[in-house]
Design a protein around this motif. Structure first.
Motif, PDB file in Angstrom:
ATOM      1  N   GLU A  72       2.659  -6.914  -5.253  1.00 28.95           N
ATOM      2  CA  GLU A  72       4.013  -7.086  -5.750  1.00 28.95           C
ATOM      3  C   GLU A  72       4.408  -8.525  -5.484  1.00 28.95           C
ATOM      4  OE1 GLU A  72       8.118  -5.456  -4.211  1.00 28.95           O
ATOM      5  OE2 GLU A  72       7.095  -3.882  -5.354  1.00 28.95           O
ATOM      6  N   LYS A 107       0.992  -4.592  -0.798  1.00 27.79           N
ATOM      7  CA  LYS A 107       1.700  -3.477  -0.192  1.00 27.79           C
ATOM      8  C   LYS A 107       0.854  -2.210  -0.284  1.00 27.79           C
ATOM      9  CE  LYS A 107       6.429  -5.075  -0.974  1.00 27.79           C
ATOM     10  NZ  LYS A 107       7.771  -4.686  -1.462  1.00 27.79           N
ATOM     11  N   TYR A 147      -1.441  -2.453  -3.508  1.00 24.52           N
ATOM     12  CA  TYR A 147      -1.056  -2.996  -4.796  1.00 24.52           C
ATOM     13  C   TYR A 147      -0.296  -4.297  -4.556  1.00 24.52           C
ATOM     14  CZ  TYR A 147       3.813  -1.466  -4.117  1.00 24.52           C
ATOM     15  OH  TYR A 147       5.083  -1.313  -3.643  1.00 24.52           O
ATOM     16  N   GLU A 166       9.989  -0.045   2.225  1.00 22.77           N
ATOM     17  CA  GLU A 166       9.401   1.167   1.670  1.00 22.77           C
ATOM     18  C   GLU A 166      10.312   2.380   1.838  1.00 22.77           C
ATOM     19  OE1 GLU A 166       6.461   1.256   0.036  1.00 22.77           O
ATOM     20  OE2 GLU A 166       6.438  -0.919   0.231  1.00 22.77           O
ATOM     21  N   LYS A 194      -0.044   1.548  -1.084  1.00 19.80           N
ATOM     22  CA  LYS A 194       0.420   2.568  -2.011  1.00 19.80           C
ATOM     23  C   LYS A 194       0.955   3.756  -1.213  1.00 19.80           C
ATOM     24  CE  LYS A 194      -2.968   1.205  -5.489  1.00 19.80           C
ATOM     25  NZ  LYS A 194      -4.184   1.580  -6.236  1.00 19.80           N
ATOM     26  N   TYR A 215      -1.855   6.450  -0.319  1.00 18.12           N
ATOM     27  CA  TYR A 215      -3.212   5.913  -0.241  1.00 18.12           C
ATOM     28  C   TYR A 215      -4.154   6.765   0.611  1.00 18.12           C
ATOM     29  CZ  TYR A 215      -2.331   4.161   4.512  1.00 18.12           C
ATOM     30  OH  TYR A 215      -2.075   4.066   5.852  1.00 18.12           O
TER      31      TYR A 215
END
Length: 782
Positions: free
Chosen positions: A462, A467, A460, A281, A469, A472
């Protein structure tokens, strides 16, 4: 030319019949309507009789007369097909669901029922008070830790040569090549605990975690860990006093972290995946213009100081960066060095922790133990590649100060204690059954961000990974409430009322949403315990596993009980210590009695299905507003097409903490007796990813003193191929007497579709088209 034909359908209760919204090209709901399209492809459509206008038959062709583009196939023929298929389908789903029987059973008991209006303001106040009580207990637990830590520090004398073994979370249960426990890695009993998300923990003692760059036997660390051993007894006592507590911890200013219950933090596959996920990330790009930012920050602080605005307390600028490209000495020479508050940049780098003491000094001197509540965040202990869903938490935290006389004036911050609160547990205090079919509760922070909301989706996908957001925990209410989006698949049009209040002594606010209409009422029934218990123990019956019928997480002996088992113990007085929601239990008993005849009805149907007869339905099911579920199979379990349906794996089909089942919600927004059809992708051995299963559901309503409430919903699930056979058979008919039909759906220049009320293709000549929206097809008719 586009032409339409509508049929106003006879319903079990004609007074409640409504005309659904027809396709957009329809111009008059009481007669044939025509519209000239941009590109002339003729379309004929009709409602399915008795399915209550929730399916549409559309015919698209290319045979037009040169003048007005009249469709060669008579509209009377289209109406005949629609009526034949609709009538056949209605009779089938009514028979196999048993909807008329269930409606009759609730009708029979109407004289004994009460329907009360829901007072939204009173409801939100009651929920808020319950939440305040729960959160106050968490604060009290943290205050106990503060007192214990400060007292332990007051009685502890620093020992530079202290030798002390403790449980290091990374090393516990680790052995060397000789099979001996490694240093700081003694045997540590761990057991899976449902209260802590089935993680292996030790609820009798805490463990200690340290960063990798901190020496685990540094004298500062050893003295701090030794002093904080006094918290173990308080951790356990807090948990015994309030078993709804989750993680408790003490974060020391010296760098270690003590967590209760003790846990196995090792570099296993899940933790490595977790670390990789977090690293992925991170994004490094560009260069920060730190010089300009620092100048602006100093100017703002200077203005506030000169104008005597703000808190008039200590001022500090914090810079968080992965590195600086210069030392910014000119900025500090101009703004900071004149007051001699910093001698060199090296001072700053070497004594950052000292500034924590400086900033905390006023609070220490004034004995201010501010209570801090965090925004929502994910439980990182559960964040792994195997996680299906994550727990959202908020944390209550308080500072711990040194009370020793010799350090009191220096304002020494010892650390911070805290405890997590699972937002899911908090939302259980807003019982689902009190909110109606579409109602819900949500929590906001004082910054206006969502803390908890049924439509807050923090993850979400992937690939195969879930994972978080990026934002969030900073989602505004409007972002989850706004439903008018192009990507909406199945839409319900609702008018909601919002009720709002604060939760005292916290930065949180509670909102309650009630939908107008039947959402404004609650149905109340009653029955004897003896009769209700008898019908509650049928094997086809289940309860909403997420709902709180009885409190089972207080007493450890109760945690192994299902909600149904706990309710039976409560009703039989087998366990006088059990606390249950008496109103909800009463409604479940009543629903169990009223719906009990459905089991015999479905069983009789199943017994009459011979080996040679056509397989019509896989299963029948019903749900009530009290979270009761019944279901019955018409085929062997090995022949079920959709095995996830009505299981926890398929949250949309069962009662959850946030929602009623989708089939229940959709049925409740249409007249009682009318069926709503949904196409589902099968999850069985024969599915191969194709959409093969259709669910049909209808609501059961009761009326008392001119007030109507939804009591239940009932439905049936069947294979799509059954509907297809019935439809193609219906389109072989025509009203030409003994003459053969001139046109049918088998003609190459005619496309026939059955479309549900949301525009999804249910039946088509092409196997790949069911399940897609009609608007996605390249058809120019509007």
């Amino acid at each position: 030319m586009v032409c339409g034909y509508s049929v106003l359908l006879p319903l079990p209760d004609p007074s409640r019949a409504i005309m659904p919204a027809p396709p957009r090209f329809y111009t008059n709901p009481s007669s044939i309507g025509c519209w000239i399209p941009r590109q002339p492809r003729p379309v004929a459509w009709a409602f399915m009789r008795k399915t209550s206008a929730l399916l549409w038959l559309l015919l698209l062709g290319t045979s037009l007369s040169p003048t007005w583009g009249q469709v060669k196939i008579p509209l009377e023929t289209v109406k005949l097909w629609a009526d034949t298929f609709g009538g056949d389908l209605y009779n089938t789903v009514t028979k196999y669901s048993g909807s008329l029987l269930l409606q009759k059973k609730y009708k029979d008991v109407e004289p004994s029922l009460k329907i009360e209006e829901v007072d939204g303001l009173e409801l939100v106040r009651k929920f808020s008070e319950d939440m305040e009580t729960m959160l106050r207990r968490k604060v009290e637990a943290v205050q106990n830790l503060v007192e214990a830590a400060e007292e332990a520090d007051l009685n502890h004398e620093f020992n530079e040569s202290l030798v002390f073994d403790y449980y290091n979370s990374v090393l516990i249960n680790e052995r060397d090549e000789n099979g001996n426990f490694v240093e700081l890695g003694a045997e540590f009993l761990l057991e899976s605990n449902a209260h802590f998300s089935n993680l292996p923990v030790n609820t009798s003692i805490s463990s200690v975690q340290l960063p990798t760059n901190v020496y685990n036997k540094d004298p500062e660390i050893l003295n701090g860990v030794y002093m904080s051993e006094a918290l173990n007894a308080v951790f356990v006592e807090n948990f015994q006093r309030d078993p709804t507590l989750t993680w408790q911890y003490f974060g020391s200013a010296t760098g270690f972290f003590r967590i209760y219950p003790g846990i196995l933090v090792q570099a296993d596959r899940d933790n490595r995946e977790h670390f990789k996920l977090l690293v992925e990330e991170l994004m490094v790009k560009g260069v920060g213009i730190v010089d300009q930012a620092l100048r602006e920050a100093f100017e703002i602080l200077k203005q506030f100081q000169e104008a005597k605005q703000g808190s008039l307390c200590n001022q500090a600028i914090m810079l968080i960066s992965d590195g600086a490209v210069e030392d910014y000495q000119p900025v500090f020479e101009k703004y900071n060095w004149p007051d001699c508050k910093i001698s060199t940049l090296a001072d700053t780098q070497e004594n950052v922790m000292e500034y924590l003491h400086v900033l905390s000094r006023p609070m220490v001197i004034n004995h201010d133990h501010d209570i801090i509540w965090t925004e929502a965040y994910m439980d990182s202990k559960l964040l792994s590649s195997q996680t299906r869903s994550l727990t959202l938490l908020t944390t209550v935290a308080m500072p711990v100060f040194s009370k020793k006389n010799e350090t009191r004036s220096h304002g020494i911050l010892l650390g911070v204690v805290g405890s997590d609160v699972a937002l899911r547990e908090l939302m259980k205090l807003a019982p689902r059954y009190r909110l109606g079919v579409h109602g819900y509760a949500f929590l906001n922070t004082n910054n206006g961000y969502i803390l908890s909301h049924p439509d807050l989706r923090p993850l979400y996908r992937e690939g195969k990974k879930l994972k978080p957001k990026p934002n969030y925990n900073s989602v505004d209410l409007s972002e989850v409430e706004w439903e008018d989006q192009a990507e909406s698949k199945r839409v319900l049009f609702l008018t909601n009322d919002y009720f709002f209040t604060d939760i005292s002594d916290t930065p949180f606010s509670l909102g309650v949403v009630l939908s107008r209409g039947h959402g404004e009422y609650i149905l109340l029934g009653n029955t004897s315990v003896e009769e209700g218990l008898h019908d509650l123990l049928h094997p086809d019956l289940a309860l909403a596993s997420d709902w709180i019928y009885c409190i089972t997480d207080i007493d450890p002996e109760h945690r192994k009980l299902s909600q149904l088992e706990a309710m039976v113990r409560f009703l039989t007085r087998e366990d006088p210590d059990l606390e249950c929601d008496e109103e909800l239990v009463r409604e479940v008993l009543f629903d169990a009695v009223v719906t009990a005849p459905m089991e015999a009805y479905w069983t009789a149907l199943a017994l009459n299905i011979s080996e040679e007869s056509e397989q019509v339905a896989d299963m029948a099911f019903l749900g009530t507003r009290a979270g009761l579920l019944r279901s019955s199979l018409f085929v062997g379990s090995e022949k079920i097409s959709d095995r996830k349906f009505l299981t926890p794996e398929d949250e949309a089909s069962v009662f959850t903490l946030d929602r009623f089942p989708l089939w229940y919600r959709q049925a409740s927004e249409h007249p009682a007796g009318s069926f709503v059809f949904n196409l589902r992708w099968a999850e069985g051995p024969e599915s191969a990813g194709e959409p093969m299963v259709v669910t049909a559901s209808t609501a059961v309503a009761v009326t008392v003193d001119k007030k109507t409430a939804i009591a239940a919903a009932v439905g049936v699930q069947m294979k799509l191929e059954f509907l297809q056979r019935k439809f193609w058979a219906a389109t072989q008919q025509c009203n030409t007497g003994d003459m053969p039909c001139t046109q049918s759906c088998e003609d190459s220049d005619l496309d026939c579709f059955v479309v549900d009320n949301n525009g999804f293709i249910l039946i088509s000549e092409r196997s790949q088209e069911p399940g897609i929206k009609l608007r996605k097809k390249p058809i120019q008719t509007l």
